[in-house]
Design a protein around this motif. Structure first.
Motif, PDB file in Angstrom:
ATOM      1  N   ILE A 291       0.832  -1.208   0.000  1.00 42.77           N
ATOM      2  CA  ILE A 291       0.000   0.000   0.000  1.00 42.77           C
ATOM      3  C   ILE A 291       0.868   1.261   0.000  1.00 42.77           C
ATOM      4  CG2 ILE A 291      -1.651   1.330   1.383  1.00 42.77           C
ATOM      5  CD1 ILE A 291      -2.796  -1.409   2.291  1.00 42.77           C
TER       6      ILE A 291
ATOM      7  N   GLY B 297       1.129   3.954  -2.949  1.00 43.09           N
ATOM      8  CA  GLY B 297       0.815   5.359  -2.694  1.00 43.09           C
ATOM      9  C   GLY B 297       1.945   6.286  -3.071  1.00 43.09           C
TER      10      GLY B 297
ATOM     11  N   ALA C 250     -10.513  -0.007   2.775  1.00 45.69           N
ATOM     12  CA  ALA C 250      -9.575   0.001   1.644  1.00 45.69           C
ATOM     13  C   ALA C 250      -9.916   1.125   0.671  1.00 45.69           C
ATOM     14  CB  ALA C 250      -9.606  -1.345   0.927  1.00 45.69           C
TER      15      ALA C 250
ATOM     16  N   VAL D  73      -8.491   4.273   2.059  1.00 42.85           N
ATOM     17  CA  VAL D  73      -7.043   4.361   1.806  1.00 42.85           C
ATOM     18  C   VAL D  73      -6.796   4.756   0.358  1.00 42.85           C
ATOM     19  CG1 VAL D  73      -4.900   3.040   1.710  1.00 42.85           C
ATOM     20  CG2 VAL D  73      -6.478   2.694   3.612  1.00 42.85           C
TER      21      VAL D  73
ATOM     22  N   LEU E  58      -7.166   8.376  -0.307  1.00 43.52           N
ATOM     23  CA  LEU E  58      -6.060   9.215   0.182  1.00 43.52           C
ATOM     24  C   LEU E  58      -4.854   9.183  -0.759  1.00 43.52           C
ATOM     25  CD1 LEU E  58      -6.193   8.265   3.977  1.00 43.52           C
ATOM     26  CD2 LEU E  58      -7.109  10.323   2.877  1.00 43.52           C
TER      27      LEU E  58
ATOM     28  N   PHE F 118      -6.522  -3.007  -2.641  1.00 41.55           N
ATOM     29  CA  PHE F 118      -6.124  -2.992  -1.231  1.00 41.55           C
ATOM     30  C   PHE F 118      -6.965  -3.966  -0.408  1.00 41.55           C
ATOM     31  CE2 PHE F 118      -4.669   1.677  -1.851  1.00 41.55           C
ATOM     32  CZ  PHE F 118      -3.527   1.231  -2.485  1.00 41.55           C
TER      33      PHE F 118
END
Length: 326
Positions: A35, A39, A236, A239, A242, A254
């Motif tokens: 993750i 990201g 998820a 996330v 973001l 995710f």
């Protein structure tokens, strides 16, 4: 139904809590790494995309996330031998001892005991990995044998049924390679190639009860994994929101990662514990059947490779660990 005890398996997992914690650290850590890398990659891509128009930025953001995800995937691939050696085989060594009703040596941690047990059988991670790959190859051949049985049945739509059954069996036997490794540890043989061969023959001559229980465990494990996936969709998705550029596919990816980490850390050792219990009870008092050994030689070149390595194996001399690679 099945022949294993869910309560006993859960009790054994609780007794091996240090390894459960280790597995959680490894697999949940891997999920977090995926993750974070995704990201960061998406963020870098989003920043680069700022020099172009909106479509260009969306493309660079997506590619940045894919590259970050792929980088972690490469690292995990390179670490697969280490994870098998330290985490999976070590956990199996402790479970074997507890399944046989034996006490752990006093004054030593489970992980320390497991490391010594595994290193006695497989002096190098590459040896264990090589044995494991040969075992998986033979198991695929046994799955093919079962597929051949299906083809002889006069069932309407047999071709489609065979394809579904074969896919299901491939998943089901995924738990059994670790059971064969457990057999090599339990027999205390210094020739892991020979003990793996014997363990496979014993499995093949009892394939009906073994596959039945593996099928039940496959339904349980993947059913629970799907529930975890559904539960994790909402966090998820948050996330993914973001992530720079709000990567739309990230929520599903995710959630799959979270489900995979729960499956690998908690559900797989439960399944392996259950199938180990069935396997050891089923083969009690049995000897490898030469007829099945001959059949496996015809079915799989991997089995022949195991036999050749077993025949040419020489126990390592003192201070000469390299010989153990066979």
């Amino acid at each position: 139904m099945w022949d294993f005890s869910i309560g006993r398996a859960l009790g054994l997992m609780f007794q091996t809590l240090p390894f459960i914690i280790l597995r959680m650290a490894v697999y949940f850590g891997a999920a977090v790494a995926y993750i974070l890398a995704t990201g960061v990659g998406a963020g870098v891509g989003w920043g680069i995309g700022g020099f172009g128009d909106a479509d260009f930025q969306a493309t660079t953001t997506t590619w940045g996330g894919v590259i970050g995800f792929g980088a972690v995937a490469v690292v995990m691939y390179l670490l697969r031998e280490y994870v098998l050696y330290v985490v999976k085989a070590g956990h199996i060594a402790v479970l074997v001892k507890l399944l046989d009703g034996k006490e752990m040596p006093g004054g030593r941690s489970q992980i320390s005991y497991a490391r010594e047990e595994v290193s006695q059988r497989f002096l190098q991670a590459s040896v264990l990995f090589g044995v494991d790959q040969l075992i998986k190859g033979v198991l695929r051949a046994i799955t093919g044998l079962v597929r051949g049985v299906f083809t002889l049945l006069p069932i309407p739509g047999a071709r489609q049924l065979i394809s579904i059954a074969e896919a299901f069996l491939r998943i089901a036997v995924g738990f059994i390679d670790e059971v064969i490794l457990a057999y090599t540890i339990r027999t205390n043989s210094d020739n892991v190639w020979a003990s793996s061969r014997s363990g496979l023959v014993l499995y093949a001559q009892n394939y009906k009860p073994m596959l039945k229980n593996a099928a039940w465990l496959t339904l349980i494990v993947y059913g629970l994994s799907f529930l975890v996936f559904l539960v994790m969709l909402a966090p998820a998705a948050l996330v993914a929101y973001l992530v720079p550029g709000s990567w739309s596919a990230g929520g599903i990816v995710f959630a799959i990662l979270f489900a995979w980490s729960v499956k690998s850390a908690l559900l797989e050792p439960f399944a392996v514990t259950c199938i180990m219990e069935v396997y050891f009870r089923t083969i009690e008092g049995q000897q490898p059947d030469p007829a099945w050994e001959a059949k496996l030689e015809q079915l799989s070149t991997k089995f022949s490779s195991l036999k050749e390595k077993a025949a040419s194996y020489q126990p390592p001399r003192i201070n000469d660990p390299v010989k153990a690679a066979g």
